[in-house]
Scaffold this motif. Structure first.
Motif, PDB file in Angstrom:
ATOM      1  N   LYS A  26      23.160 -16.605  -3.331  1.00 27.61           N
ATOM      2  CA  LYS A  26      21.908 -15.856  -3.436  1.00 27.61           C
ATOM      3  C   LYS A  26      22.104 -14.408  -2.980  1.00 27.61           C
ATOM      4  O   LYS A  26      21.600 -13.478  -3.605  1.00 27.61           O
ATOM      5  CB  LYS A  26      20.820 -16.527  -2.602  1.00 27.61           C
ATOM      6  CG  LYS A  26      19.480 -15.852  -2.723  1.00 27.61           C
ATOM      7  CD  LYS A  26      18.415 -16.582  -1.941  1.00 27.61           C
ATOM      8  CE  LYS A  26      17.083 -15.859  -2.076  1.00 27.61           C
ATOM      9  NZ  LYS A  26      16.032 -16.506  -1.307  1.00 27.61           N
ATOM     10  N   PHE A  27      22.858 -14.209  -1.898  1.00 27.90           N
ATOM     11  CA  PHE A  27      23.122 -12.863  -1.398  1.00 27.90           C
ATOM     12  C   PHE A  27      23.859 -12.033  -2.449  1.00 27.90           C
ATOM     13  O   PHE A  27      23.519 -10.884  -2.691  1.00 27.90           O
ATOM     14  CB  PHE A  27      23.933 -12.938  -0.099  1.00 27.90           C
ATOM     15  CG  PHE A  27      24.214 -11.603   0.516  1.00 27.90           C
ATOM     16  CD1 PHE A  27      23.215 -10.905   1.178  1.00 27.90           C
ATOM     17  CD2 PHE A  27      25.474 -11.036   0.440  1.00 27.90           C
ATOM     18  CE1 PHE A  27      23.467  -9.666   1.751  1.00 27.90           C
ATOM     19  CE2 PHE A  27      25.735  -9.801   1.012  1.00 27.90           C
ATOM     20  CZ  PHE A  27      24.736  -9.110   1.669  1.00 27.90           C
ATOM     21  N   VAL A  32      23.594  -7.818  -3.311  1.00 23.55           N
ATOM     22  CA  VAL A  32      24.783  -7.060  -3.735  1.00 23.55           C
ATOM     23  C   VAL A  32      24.573  -6.493  -5.136  1.00 23.55           C
ATOM     24  O   VAL A  32      24.818  -5.299  -5.380  1.00 23.55           O
ATOM     25  CB  VAL A  32      26.064  -7.922  -3.661  1.00 23.55           C
ATOM     26  CG1 VAL A  32      27.261  -7.171  -4.228  1.00 23.55           C
ATOM     27  CG2 VAL A  32      26.342  -8.342  -2.212  1.00 23.55           C
ATOM     28  N   GLU A  33      24.125  -7.312  -6.052  1.00 28.59           N
ATOM     29  CA  GLU A  33      23.905  -6.849  -7.429  1.00 28.59           C
ATOM     30  C   GLU A  33      22.866  -5.734  -7.484  1.00 28.59           C
ATOM     31  O   GLU A  33      23.023  -4.769  -8.226  1.00 28.59           O
ATOM     32  CB  GLU A  33      23.488  -8.013  -8.331  1.00 28.59           C
ATOM     33  CG  GLU A  33      24.594  -8.981  -8.645  1.00 28.59           C
ATOM     34  CD  GLU A  33      25.710  -8.392  -9.493  1.00 28.59           C
ATOM     35  OE1 GLU A  33      25.511  -7.372 -10.186  1.00 28.59           O
ATOM     36  OE2 GLU A  33      26.815  -8.957  -9.455  1.00 28.59           O
ATOM     37  N   LYS A  34      21.809  -5.875  -6.704  1.00 29.84           N
ATOM     38  CA  LYS A  34      20.761  -4.848  -6.668  1.00 29.84           C
ATOM     39  C   LYS A  34      21.332  -3.508  -6.213  1.00 29.84           C
ATOM     40  O   LYS A  34      21.063  -2.466  -6.808  1.00 29.84           O
ATOM     41  CB  LYS A  34      19.635  -5.298  -5.747  1.00 29.84           C
ATOM     42  CG  LYS A  34      18.486  -4.317  -5.617  1.00 29.84           C
ATOM     43  CD  LYS A  34      17.428  -4.894  -4.696  1.00 29.84           C
ATOM     44  CE  LYS A  34      16.762  -3.797  -3.917  1.00 29.84           C
ATOM     45  NZ  LYS A  34      15.910  -4.288  -2.859  1.00 29.84           N
ATOM     46  N   LYS A  40      21.553   5.713  -6.967  1.00 31.59           N
ATOM     47  CA  LYS A  40      21.727   6.623  -5.836  1.00 31.59           C
ATOM     48  C   LYS A  40      22.908   6.261  -4.930  1.00 31.59           C
ATOM     49  O   LYS A  40      23.243   7.018  -4.038  1.00 31.59           O
ATOM     50  CB  LYS A  40      20.456   6.630  -4.972  1.00 31.59           C
ATOM     51  CG  LYS A  40      19.241   7.119  -5.704  1.00 31.59           C
ATOM     52  CD  LYS A  40      18.027   7.018  -4.804  1.00 31.59           C
ATOM     53  CE  LYS A  40      16.774   6.886  -5.644  1.00 31.59           C
ATOM     54  NZ  LYS A  40      15.716   6.181  -4.996  1.00 31.59           N
ATOM     55  N   ILE A  41      23.515   5.129  -5.175  1.00 31.52           N
ATOM     56  CA  ILE A  41      24.612   4.676  -4.319  1.00 31.52           C
ATOM     57  C   ILE A  41      25.839   5.569  -4.495  1.00 31.52           C
ATOM     58  O   ILE A  41      26.175   5.956  -5.616  1.00 31.52           O
ATOM     59  CB  ILE A  41      24.951   3.199  -4.602  1.00 31.52           C
ATOM     60  CG1 ILE A  41      25.903   2.656  -3.556  1.00 31.52           C
ATOM     61  CG2 ILE A  41      25.543   3.023  -5.960  1.00 31.52           C
ATOM     62  CD1 ILE A  41      26.067   1.162  -3.633  1.00 31.52           C
ATOM     63  N   SER A  44      31.901   5.495  -2.665  1.00 25.16           N
ATOM     64  CA  SER A  44      32.608   4.677  -1.667  1.00 25.16           C
ATOM     65  C   SER A  44      31.843   3.384  -1.365  1.00 25.16           C
ATOM     66  O   SER A  44      32.449   2.319  -1.210  1.00 25.16           O
ATOM     67  CB  SER A  44      32.879   5.462  -0.385  1.00 25.16           C
ATOM     68  OG  SER A  44      31.671   5.802   0.257  1.00 25.16           O
ATOM     69  N   ASP A  45      30.501   3.476  -1.295  1.00 26.25           N
ATOM     70  CA  ASP A  45      29.705   2.271  -1.089  1.00 26.25           C
ATOM     71  C   ASP A  45      29.808   1.343  -2.296  1.00 26.25           C
ATOM     72  O   ASP A  45      29.870   0.121  -2.146  1.00 26.25           O
ATOM     73  CB  ASP A  45      28.237   2.612  -0.831  1.00 26.25           C
ATOM     74  CG  ASP A  45      27.986   3.131   0.574  1.00 26.25           C
ATOM     75  OD1 ASP A  45      28.916   3.082   1.403  1.00 26.25           O
ATOM     76  OD2 ASP A  45      26.856   3.595   0.836  1.00 26.25           O
ATOM     77  N   LYS A  46      29.847   1.928  -3.470  1.00 22.95           N
ATOM     78  CA  LYS A  46      29.960   1.122  -4.685  1.00 22.95           C
ATOM     79  C   LYS A  46      31.293   0.370  -4.712  1.00 22.95           C
ATOM     80  O   LYS A  46      31.346  -0.815  -5.058  1.00 22.95           O
ATOM     81  CB  LYS A  46      29.819   2.008  -5.917  1.00 22.95           C
ATOM     82  CG  LYS A  46      29.673   1.244  -7.202  1.00 22.95           C
ATOM     83  CD  LYS A  46      29.322   2.176  -8.341  1.00 22.95           C
ATOM     84  CE  LYS A  46      28.865   1.347  -9.518  1.00 22.95           C
ATOM     85  NZ  LYS A  46      28.193   2.139 -10.530  1.00 22.95           N
ATOM     86  N   GLU A  47      32.374   1.055  -4.337  1.00 25.76           N
ATOM     87  CA  GLU A  47      33.684   0.400  -4.280  1.00 25.76           C
ATOM     88  C   GLU A  47      33.677  -0.729  -3.256  1.00 25.76           C
ATOM     89  O   GLU A  47      34.205  -1.807  -3.510  1.00 25.76           O
ATOM     90  CB  GLU A  47      34.768   1.415  -3.930  1.00 25.76           C
ATOM     91  CG  GLU A  47      35.113   2.346  -5.060  1.00 25.76           C
ATOM     92  CD  GLU A  47      36.135   3.409  -4.658  1.00 25.76           C
ATOM     93  OE1 GLU A  47      36.870   3.198  -3.666  1.00 25.76           O
ATOM     94  OE2 GLU A  47      36.195   4.437  -5.343  1.00 25.76           O
TER      95      GLU A  47
END
Length: 109
Positions: A26-27, A32-34, A40-41, A44-47
């Motif tokens: 569920k997480f 995570v998918e959201k 706006k991400i 580095s956060d996306k990676e």
């Protein structure tokens, strides 16, 4: 250990592992998918999220394999299969600690 106690322990263990797998799945599919879809991400956060998504999927597979092992009564194999789970999850702790998203903090806790 008597067979009826072993069966009771097996069911308890299976139930807890299934619950953990459900929460992890569920997480991944929601939080995570959201975040991955958030325009706006930063990169580095996306990676980090993409890497952790793969790590969590691997951990999920390990848990599911362990559930199968326990249901067959092979506790040694279940222990081996699930032993990677904490290491996989710890891989993402540092990454998530840098994010200010309360969902990640809650999951990390």
């Amino acid at each position: 250990m008597p067979k009826d106690e072993q069966a009771k322990d097996s069911k308890f263990l299976e139930s807890n592992m299934k619950s953990t797998a459900d929460k992890l799945e569920k997480f991944i599919s929601t939080v995570v998918e959201k975040r991955l879809k958030d325009p706006k991400i930063d990169e580095s956060d996306k990676e980090c999220l993409q890497h952790c998504k793969e790590v969590y999927k691997s951990a999920l597979e390990a848990i599911q394999k362990s559930v199968e092992d326990v249901s067959c009564g092979d506790f040694f194999k279940a222990n081996v299969d699930v032993s990677a789970f904490p290491t996989n999850i710890d891989t993402c702790d540092e990454c998530f600690s840098e994010m200010t998203d309360p969902e990640f903090q809650k999951f990390d806790d």
